[in-house]
Design a protein around this motif. Structure first.
Motif, PDB file in Angstrom:
ATOM      1  N   LYS A   1       0.835  -1.198   0.000  1.00 55.64           N
ATOM      2  CA  LYS A   1       0.000   0.000   0.000  1.00 55.64           C
ATOM      3  C   LYS A   1       0.868   1.246   0.000  1.00 55.64           C
ATOM      4  O   LYS A   1       0.578   2.214  -0.713  1.00 55.64           O
ATOM      5  N   ARG A   2       1.930   1.212   0.753  1.00 53.90           N
ATOM      6  CA  ARG A   2       2.834   2.363   0.822  1.00 53.90           C
ATOM      7  C   ARG A   2       3.449   2.659  -0.542  1.00 53.90           C
ATOM      8  O   ARG A   2       3.515   3.821  -0.960  1.00 53.90           O
ATOM      9  N   THR A   3       3.896   1.616  -1.235  1.00 53.33           N
ATOM     10  CA  THR A   3       4.501   1.796  -2.554  1.00 53.33           C
ATOM     11  C   THR A   3       3.505   2.371  -3.548  1.00 53.33           C
ATOM     12  O   THR A   3       3.804   3.329  -4.276  1.00 53.33           O
ATOM     13  N   ASN A   4       2.306   1.796  -3.585  1.00 51.47           N
ATOM     14  CA  ASN A   4       1.312   2.268  -4.548  1.00 51.47           C
ATOM     15  C   ASN A   4       0.795   3.662  -4.221  1.00 51.47           C
ATOM     16  O   ASN A   4       0.444   4.428  -5.119  1.00 51.47           O
ATOM     17  N   THR A   5       0.747   4.007  -2.937  1.00 47.67           N
ATOM     18  CA  THR A   5       0.357   5.359  -2.555  1.00 47.67           C
ATOM     19  C   THR A   5       1.408   6.367  -3.014  1.00 47.67           C
ATOM     20  O   THR A   5       1.077   7.457  -3.506  1.00 47.67           O
TER      21      THR A   5
ATOM     22  N   LEU B   1      -5.183  -3.006 -12.150  1.00 51.17           N
ATOM     23  CA  LEU B   1      -3.760  -3.074 -12.435  1.00 51.17           C
ATOM     24  C   LEU B   1      -2.987  -3.061 -11.125  1.00 51.17           C
ATOM     25  O   LEU B   1      -3.398  -2.429 -10.149  1.00 51.17           O
ATOM     26  N   ARG B   2      -1.857  -3.745 -11.085  1.00 50.64           N
ATOM     27  CA  ARG B   2      -1.102  -3.914  -9.842  1.00 50.64           C
ATOM     28  C   ARG B   2      -0.785  -2.582  -9.171  1.00 50.64           C
ATOM     29  O   ARG B   2      -0.876  -2.446  -7.949  1.00 50.64           O
ATOM     30  N   GLU B   3      -0.415  -1.582  -9.973  1.00 50.80           N
ATOM     31  CA  GLU B   3      -0.014  -0.299  -9.399  1.00 50.80           C
ATOM     32  C   GLU B   3      -1.187   0.520  -8.872  1.00 50.80           C
ATOM     33  O   GLU B   3      -0.999   1.574  -8.251  1.00 50.80           O
ATOM     34  N   TYR B   4      -2.416   0.025  -9.088  1.00 51.96           N
ATOM     35  CA  TYR B   4      -3.599   0.722  -8.577  1.00 51.96           C
ATOM     36  C   TYR B   4      -4.314  -0.078  -7.489  1.00 51.96           C
ATOM     37  O   TYR B   4      -5.423   0.265  -7.097  1.00 51.96           O
ATOM     38  N   GLN B   5      -3.682  -1.136  -7.022  1.00 55.62           N
ATOM     39  CA  GLN B   5      -4.257  -1.936  -5.953  1.00 55.62           C
ATOM     40  C   GLN B   5      -3.890  -1.358  -4.585  1.00 55.62           C
ATOM     41  O   GLN B   5      -2.919  -0.625  -4.439  1.00 55.62           O
ATOM     42  N   ARG B   6      -4.718  -1.665  -3.596  1.00 51.59           N
ATOM     43  CA  ARG B   6      -4.454  -1.368  -2.180  1.00 51.59           C
ATOM     44  C   ARG B   6      -4.463   0.129  -1.866  1.00 51.59           C
ATOM     45  O   ARG B   6      -3.840   0.581  -0.910  1.00 51.59           O
ATOM     46  N   ILE B   7      -5.198   0.906  -2.696  1.00 49.31           N
ATOM     47  CA  ILE B   7      -5.293   2.344  -2.432  1.00 49.31           C
ATOM     48  C   ILE B   7      -6.744   2.795  -2.270  1.00 49.31           C
ATOM     49  O   ILE B   7      -7.014   3.986  -2.160  1.00 49.31           O
ATOM     50  N   GLY B   8      -7.685   1.843  -2.289  1.00 50.87           N
ATOM     51  CA  GLY B   8      -9.081   2.174  -2.056  1.00 50.87           C
ATOM     52  C   GLY B   8      -9.995   2.039  -3.257  1.00 50.87           C
ATOM     53  O   GLY B   8     -11.218   2.110  -3.121  1.00 50.87           O
TER      54      GLY B   8
END
Length: 208
Positions: free
Chosen positions: A24-28, A132-139
């Motif tokens: 989550k930290r990385t994608n945020t 997409l992986r880079e848009y996961q875990r951000i809500g």
């Protein structure tokens, strides 16, 4: 006993697979670097004009999820499947897409009515949900589920199932949203989840 061992092994594999996902930290951080915020995304109903982008997104996200499948579905297969799906206009299915500020599709969720003698207490199915992986875990996934739950409720459908695989790290997401594990008669868990109260699910999945 064997079912417990298999369920435990699947839990271990799921845990290990979770390390392959960005945090989550990385994608945020990546979100900020792209100049995006959650408010900059649009979630809307898919249209036939989305089919090329939707098929390409489906191929990419499916391959990321099932990375160990040797011959994943091709773009041509997905494009054909979506064309066939959009030919069905009986109101028994719907699809929401997530669009970024540049008009690119980064995720989607598909729902449909559900009738099965095996699970007679459920009448809706979250048939697909991918980001997409880079848009996961951000809500965004929670927002997508919120749209799906509200659509079902507008159709007087108050329950929902989802079928996946038990080794998928996304199982943690389903559980965080209150999904109840659906066990086979022998006690094995094959990745299915059920929600018996979509009003409650909608209340924890804001769409804005």
């Amino acid at each position: 006993m064997l079912s417990r061992i298999k369920n435990f092994n699947n839990t271990i594999v799921r845990f290990v697979n979770g390390f392959k996902r960005p945090s989550k930290r990385t994608n945020t951080r990546l979100l900020r670097e792209r100049g995006e915020t959650l408010e900059s995304f649009t979630i809307r109903e898919a249209t036939p004009e989305d089919i090329p982008a939707l098929a390409a997104l489906h191929v990419m996200t499916w391959s990321d999820t099932y990375w160990n499948v040797k011959n994943p579905p091709t773009y041509q297969i997905r494009e054909y499947q979506w064309h066939e799906q959009f030919k069905i206009a009986d109101g028994n299915w719907f699809c929401f897409v997530v669009e970024n500020q540049h008009g690119k599709l980064v995720g989607f969720a598909k729902g449909k009515s559900y009738t099965s003698n095996d699970l007679p207490d459920y009448s809706g199915e979250l048939n697909k949900i991918y980001l997409l992986r880079e848009y996961q875990r951000i809500g965004l996934g929670r927002r997508l589920v919120g749209y799906v739950a509200r659509r079902f409720l507008s159709q007087c459908i108050n329950t929902m199932v989802l079928f996946g695989i038990p080794q998928n790290p996304s199982c943690a997401f389903h559980e965080a949203l209150g999904g109840e594990k659906l066990f086979a008669k022998n006690g094995e868990f094959h990745g299915g989840y059920g929600w018996s109260d979509l009003q409650k699910l909608a209340s924890i999945c804001p769409v804005e």
